[in-house]
Structure formats: C-alpha cells, structure tokens
Design a protein around this motif. Structure first.
Motif, PDB file in Angstrom:
ATOM      1  N   VAL A   1     -18.721   1.458   7.347  1.00  0.00           N
ATOM      2  CA  VAL A   1     -17.917   1.093   5.974  1.00  0.00           C
ATOM      3  C   VAL A   1     -16.404   2.115   6.152  1.00  0.00           C
ATOM      4  CG1 VAL A   1     -17.316   2.303   3.742  1.00  0.00           C
ATOM      5  CG2 VAL A   1     -19.519   1.011   4.274  1.00  0.00           C
ATOM      6  N   ARG A   2     -16.691   3.494   7.027  1.00  0.00           N
ATOM      7  CA  ARG A   2     -15.343   3.911   7.450  1.00  0.00           C
ATOM      8  C   ARG A   2     -14.776   3.452   8.641  1.00  0.00           C
ATOM      9  NH1 ARG A   2     -16.091  10.663   7.599  1.00  0.00           N
ATOM     10  NH2 ARG A   2     -16.423  10.810   5.369  1.00  0.00           N
ATOM     11  N   ALA A   3     -15.616   2.967   9.397  1.00  0.00           N
ATOM     12  CA  ALA A   3     -15.149   1.903  10.346  1.00  0.00           C
ATOM     13  C   ALA A   3     -14.046   1.191  10.227  1.00  0.00           C
ATOM     14  CB  ALA A   3     -15.859   2.129  12.257  1.00  0.00           C
ATOM     15  N   ALA A   4     -14.969  -0.022   9.489  1.00  0.00           N
ATOM     16  CA  ALA A   4     -14.092  -0.924   8.924  1.00  0.00           C
ATOM     17  C   ALA A   4     -12.387  -0.958   8.085  1.00  0.00           C
ATOM     18  CB  ALA A   4     -15.521  -1.454   7.783  1.00  0.00           C
ATOM     19  N   LYS A   5     -12.421   0.889   7.834  1.00  0.00           N
ATOM     20  CA  LYS A   5     -11.242   1.211   6.679  1.00  0.00           C
ATOM     21  C   LYS A   5     -10.600   1.319   7.605  1.00  0.00           C
ATOM     22  CE  LYS A   5     -13.731   2.088   2.766  1.00  0.00           C
ATOM     23  NZ  LYS A   5     -13.187   2.953   1.853  1.00  0.00           N
TER      24      LYS A   5
ATOM     25  N   THR B   1      -5.263   0.760  10.556  1.00  0.00           N
ATOM     26  CA  THR B   1      -5.022   0.432  11.679  1.00  0.00           C
ATOM     27  C   THR B   1      -4.001  -0.837  12.030  1.00  0.00           C
ATOM     28  OG1 THR B   1      -6.571   1.996  12.973  1.00  0.00           O
ATOM     29  CG2 THR B   1      -5.245   0.739  14.311  1.00  0.00           C
ATOM     30  N   ALA B   2      -4.940  -2.313  11.871  1.00  0.00           N
ATOM     31  CA  ALA B   2      -4.639  -3.402  11.834  1.00  0.00           C
ATOM     32  C   ALA B   2      -3.129  -3.244  10.947  1.00  0.00           C
ATOM     33  CB  ALA B   2      -5.313  -4.764  11.936  1.00  0.00           C
ATOM     34  N   VAL B   3      -3.041  -2.889   9.781  1.00  0.00           N
ATOM     35  CA  VAL B   3      -2.406  -3.289   8.641  1.00  0.00           C
ATOM     36  C   VAL B   3      -0.632  -2.681   9.430  1.00  0.00           C
ATOM     37  CG1 VAL B   3      -1.081  -2.278   6.327  1.00  0.00           C
ATOM     38  CG2 VAL B   3      -3.483  -3.969   6.984  1.00  0.00           C
ATOM     39  N   ALA B   4      -1.507  -1.536   9.725  1.00  0.00           N
ATOM     40  CA  ALA B   4       0.293  -0.002  10.214  1.00  0.00           C
ATOM     41  C   ALA B   4       0.607  -1.030  11.513  1.00  0.00           C
ATOM     42  CB  ALA B   4      -0.704   1.128  10.788  1.00  0.00           C
ATOM     43  N   THR B   5      -0.485  -1.272  12.856  1.00  0.00           N
ATOM     44  CA  THR B   5       0.348  -1.890  13.768  1.00  0.00           C
ATOM     45  C   THR B   5       1.391  -3.095  13.635  1.00  0.00           C
ATOM     46  OG1 THR B   5      -1.275  -1.229  15.298  1.00  0.00           O
ATOM     47  CG2 THR B   5      -0.718  -2.374  16.712  1.00  0.00           C
ATOM     48  N   ILE B   6       0.395  -3.893  12.687  1.00  0.00           N
ATOM     49  CA  ILE B   6       1.245  -5.101  12.355  1.00  0.00           C
ATOM     50  C   ILE B   6       2.517  -5.546  11.998  1.00  0.00           C
ATOM     51  CG2 ILE B   6       1.128  -7.046  10.497  1.00  0.00           C
ATOM     52  CD1 ILE B   6      -1.871  -7.345  11.499  1.00  0.00           C
ATOM     53  N   GLY B   7       2.695  -3.920  11.039  1.00  0.00           N
ATOM     54  CA  GLY B   7       3.530  -3.604  10.435  1.00  0.00           C
ATOM     55  C   GLY B   7       4.842  -3.352  11.000  1.00  0.00           C
TER      56      GLY B   7
ATOM     57  N   VAL C   1      -2.510  -5.806  18.539  1.00  0.00           N
ATOM     58  CA  VAL C   1      -3.340  -5.578  16.870  1.00  0.00           C
ATOM     59  C   VAL C   1      -4.730  -5.296  17.275  1.00  0.00           C
ATOM     60  CG1 VAL C   1      -2.953  -6.591  15.018  1.00  0.00           C
ATOM     61  CG2 VAL C   1      -0.495  -5.845  15.964  1.00  0.00           C
ATOM     62  N   CYS C   2      -5.334  -6.414  17.946  1.00  0.00           N
ATOM     63  CA  CYS C   2      -6.304  -6.408  18.357  1.00  0.00           C
ATOM     64  C   CYS C   2      -7.251  -4.544  18.781  1.00  0.00           C
ATOM     65  CB  CYS C   2      -6.834  -7.772  18.061  1.00  0.00           C
ATOM     66  SG  CYS C   2      -6.884  -8.705  17.863  1.00  0.00           S
ATOM     67  N   SER C   3      -6.536  -4.776  19.993  1.00  0.00           N
ATOM     68  CA  SER C   3      -6.977  -3.903  20.994  1.00  0.00           C
ATOM     69  C   SER C   3      -6.602  -1.782  20.145  1.00  0.00           C
ATOM     70  CB  SER C   3      -6.672  -3.870  22.436  1.00  0.00           C
ATOM     71  OG  SER C   3      -5.909  -2.604  23.132  1.00  0.00           O
ATOM     72  N   ALA C   4      -5.677  -1.980  19.278  1.00  0.00           N
ATOM     73  CA  ALA C   4      -5.399  -0.547  18.804  1.00  0.00           C
ATOM     74  C   ALA C   4      -6.644  -0.770  17.495  1.00  0.00           C
ATOM     75  CB  ALA C   4      -3.778  -0.328  18.526  1.00  0.00           C
ATOM     76  N   ALA C   5      -6.454  -1.676  16.737  1.00  0.00           N
ATOM     77  CA  ALA C   5      -7.756  -1.300  15.971  1.00  0.00           C
ATOM     78  C   ALA C   5      -9.170  -1.463  16.140  1.00  0.00           C
ATOM     79  CB  ALA C   5      -8.236  -3.165  14.928  1.00  0.00           C
ATOM     80  N   MET C   6      -9.316  -1.897  17.407  1.00  0.00           N
ATOM     81  CA  MET C   6     -10.648  -2.125  17.616  1.00  0.00           C
ATOM     82  C   MET C   6     -11.353  -0.449  18.502  1.00  0.00           C
ATOM     83  SD  MET C   6     -12.672  -4.342  17.227  1.00  0.00           S
ATOM     84  CE  MET C   6     -11.859  -4.866  15.495  1.00  0.00           C
ATOM     85  N   LEU C   7     -10.168   0.345  19.181  1.00  0.00           N
ATOM     86  CA  LEU C   7     -10.395   1.355  19.471  1.00  0.00           C
ATOM     87  C   LEU C   7     -10.106   2.540  18.361  1.00  0.00           C
ATOM     88  CD1 LEU C   7      -9.945   3.588  21.696  1.00  0.00           C
ATOM     89  CD2 LEU C   7      -7.789   3.242  21.865  1.00  0.00           C
ATOM     90  N   ALA C   8      -9.552   2.462  17.348  1.00  0.00           N
ATOM     91  CA  ALA C   8      -9.731   3.034  16.416  1.00  0.00           C
ATOM     92  C   ALA C   8     -10.937   3.437  15.581  1.00  0.00           C
ATOM     93  CB  ALA C   8      -8.723   2.698  14.877  1.00  0.00           C
ATOM     94  N   GLY C   9     -11.560   1.791  15.608  1.00  0.00           N
ATOM     95  CA  GLY C   9     -12.619   1.554  14.684  1.00  0.00           C
ATOM     96  C   GLY C   9     -14.057   2.562  15.580  1.00  0.00           C
TER      97      GLY C   9
END
Length: 65
Positions: free
Chosen positions: A14-18, A23-29, A42-50
């Motif tokens: 749950v924490r990783a999904a959030k 991260t995706a929303v921030a990167t897209i914005g 976007v995908c790379s940054a989000a997956m790394l954050a997860g």
C-alpha cells in the motif's frame, strides 16, 4: 507464510503504491508545466520510487507490530 509477514507485505505494498502514484503525479505535473511529458521518465521515476519505498519498509512499518 506467517500472518505478520502477510500484514507486512500488504502494508508495504500500500505504501509503495501510494508512493508510485504521488511520484507519477508530481513528475507529470512538473513536465506538463515545462511543456513536454516524457512518459518513459514518468514511469521510470515512479517505479524507482516504489522500489525505494519497499526497501525503506524493510527497516520497519509501525502498523505491523
């Protein structure tokens, strides 16, 4: 698999999904303001954050005690 392990995986997931979503929303914005959304970035940054979120969860999750 023990009950505690199941709880840990659920809480860490749950924490990783959030984290991925945030991260995706921030990167897209940020990219949209600059005028070009690079979806690979976007995908790379989000997956790394997860992944980093899961690794951080190894140190312990207060909700799983």
């Amino acid at each position: 698999m023990s009950e505690k392990t199941k709880k840990w995986w659920k809480a860490a997931g749950v924490r990783a999904a959030k984290t991925v979503a945030q991260t995706a929303v921030a990167t897209i914005g940020t990219a949209a303001v600059m005028g070009d959304v690079h979806w690979g970035m976007v995908c790379s940054a989000a997956m790394l954050a997860g992944v980093l979120s899961l690794l951080t969860s190894i140190a312990g999750l207060p909700e799983v005690r």
